[in-house]
Design an enzyme around this catalytic site. Sequence first.
Site, PDB file in Angstrom:
ATOM      1  N   GLU A 120      -6.752  -2.208  12.994  1.00  0.00           N
ATOM      2  CA  GLU A 120      -6.947  -1.734  11.629  1.00  0.00           C
ATOM      3  C   GLU A 120      -8.398  -1.290  11.474  1.00  0.00           C
ATOM      4  O   GLU A 120      -9.315  -2.017  11.867  1.00  0.00           O
ATOM      5  CB  GLU A 120      -6.618  -2.806  10.596  1.00  0.00           C
ATOM      6  CG  GLU A 120      -5.141  -3.109  10.490  1.00  0.00           C
ATOM      7  CD  GLU A 120      -4.830  -4.072   9.357  1.00  0.00           C
ATOM      8  OE1 GLU A 120      -4.116  -3.687   8.424  1.00  0.00           O
ATOM      9  OE2 GLU A 120      -5.320  -5.216   9.408  1.00  0.00           O
ATOM     10  N   GLU A 125       3.422  -8.936  16.389  1.00  0.00           N
ATOM     11  CA  GLU A 125       2.642  -7.771  15.969  1.00  0.00           C
ATOM     12  C   GLU A 125       1.319  -7.731  16.727  1.00  0.00           C
ATOM     13  O   GLU A 125       0.718  -8.777  16.999  1.00  0.00           O
ATOM     14  CB  GLU A 125       2.392  -7.840  14.454  1.00  0.00           C
ATOM     15  CG  GLU A 125       1.765  -6.607  13.849  1.00  0.00           C
ATOM     16  CD  GLU A 125       1.776  -6.675  12.327  1.00  0.00           C
ATOM     17  OE1 GLU A 125       2.791  -7.124  11.742  1.00  0.00           O
ATOM     18  OE2 GLU A 125       0.759  -6.298  11.714  1.00  0.00           O
ATOM     19  N   ARG A 136     -12.712 -22.097   8.476  1.00  0.00           N
ATOM     20  CA  ARG A 136     -11.332 -21.667   8.235  1.00  0.00           C
ATOM     21  C   ARG A 136     -10.331 -22.643   8.825  1.00  0.00           C
ATOM     22  O   ARG A 136      -9.218 -22.781   8.315  1.00  0.00           O
ATOM     23  CB  ARG A 136     -11.133 -20.274   8.833  1.00  0.00           C
ATOM     24  CG  ARG A 136      -9.786 -19.655   8.538  1.00  0.00           C
ATOM     25  CD  ARG A 136      -9.735 -18.268   9.099  1.00  0.00           C
ATOM     26  NE  ARG A 136      -8.473 -17.621   8.865  1.00  0.00           N
ATOM     27  CZ  ARG A 136      -8.148 -16.417   9.335  1.00  0.00           C
ATOM     28  NH1 ARG A 136      -9.019 -15.742  10.070  1.00  0.00           N
ATOM     29  NH2 ARG A 136      -6.967 -15.883   9.084  1.00  0.00           N
ATOM     30  N   ASP A 160      -2.271  -5.557  16.340  1.00  0.00           N
ATOM     31  CA  ASP A 160      -2.903  -4.711  15.325  1.00  0.00           C
ATOM     32  C   ASP A 160      -4.252  -4.136  15.713  1.00  0.00           C
ATOM     33  O   ASP A 160      -5.137  -4.859  16.170  1.00  0.00           O
ATOM     34  CB  ASP A 160      -3.185  -5.524  14.047  1.00  0.00           C
ATOM     35  CG  ASP A 160      -1.943  -5.937  13.302  1.00  0.00           C
ATOM     36  OD1 ASP A 160      -0.877  -5.367  13.560  1.00  0.00           O
ATOM     37  OD2 ASP A 160      -2.043  -6.844  12.453  1.00  0.00           O
TER      38      ASP A 160
END
Length: 285
Positions: free
Chosen positions: A102, A98, A272, A100
């Site tokens: 957004e 994918e 993260r 993207d």
Amino acid sequence: MVKIYAVVLVMFFNILVASSAGNFNQDFDITWGDGRAKILNNAQLLTLSLDKTSGSGFKSRNQYLFGKIDMQIKLVPGNSAGTVTAYYLSSLGSAHDEIDFEFLGNLSGDPYILHTNVFTQGKGNREQQFYLWFDPTKDFHTYSVLWNPQSIIFSVDGTPIREFKNLGSRGIPFPKNQAMWIYSSLWNADDWATRGGLVKTDWSKAPFTASYRNFNAQACIWSSGSSSCSSSRSSSSKEAWFTQSLDATGKERIKWVQKNYMIYNYCKDTKRFPQGLPLECTVAS
């Protein structure tokens, strides 16, 4: 003279096959929204709408395995908090690829956030986010993906903002084997889209509408297990986008955008990734 004319016709036909532009009835199907998505102006304009009951979306009729994909989009104006306009390429399945764009809505006067991501073999977590250097609700702007065997380059109005290189030789997955459709949708995501979900959608402002025009695909169309770009052709005979990479100017533009407008980069998020940043963030190409 006849031979020359025939050659010119063949060349013109090949150009038409390689590049499709501009007719939404021919290029896309509206896939959901119960009438909230509309194709207008002799198929030169497509609009998606969102209200409290439903959003809407569309999908390309063709699948692509590499291409230069352009779309002009005018985003939801005014108070768009809680809304997401997604425009992306994707294959199917749990191990999907994918690419993207957004667009995360915001309160009137606050900037949209452009959120980008790349999935390979079902794994994403490669987000980079940007503010834009213009108001994307006032007029149409061109959002482009250049996807070839060397890299994926995201661009806005011809200015590259992000590159994801093919580092397969280093053991880093790259989308290169799965054909993708083009999708777009306008939907409510007020649980996370604006300030982490703190600002909810104001339904008194509905319907929210995003508009699309001037779709253009210079691309390899995938059909019945084969590509319209014959693998037997040498790379020098393919169109320029197939081997295109960032030149010195493009690299400087990416640096400018990332210095001035990037607001999140997964490659710098050590909280993260406490066990270490993803490999593509640390290896040299």
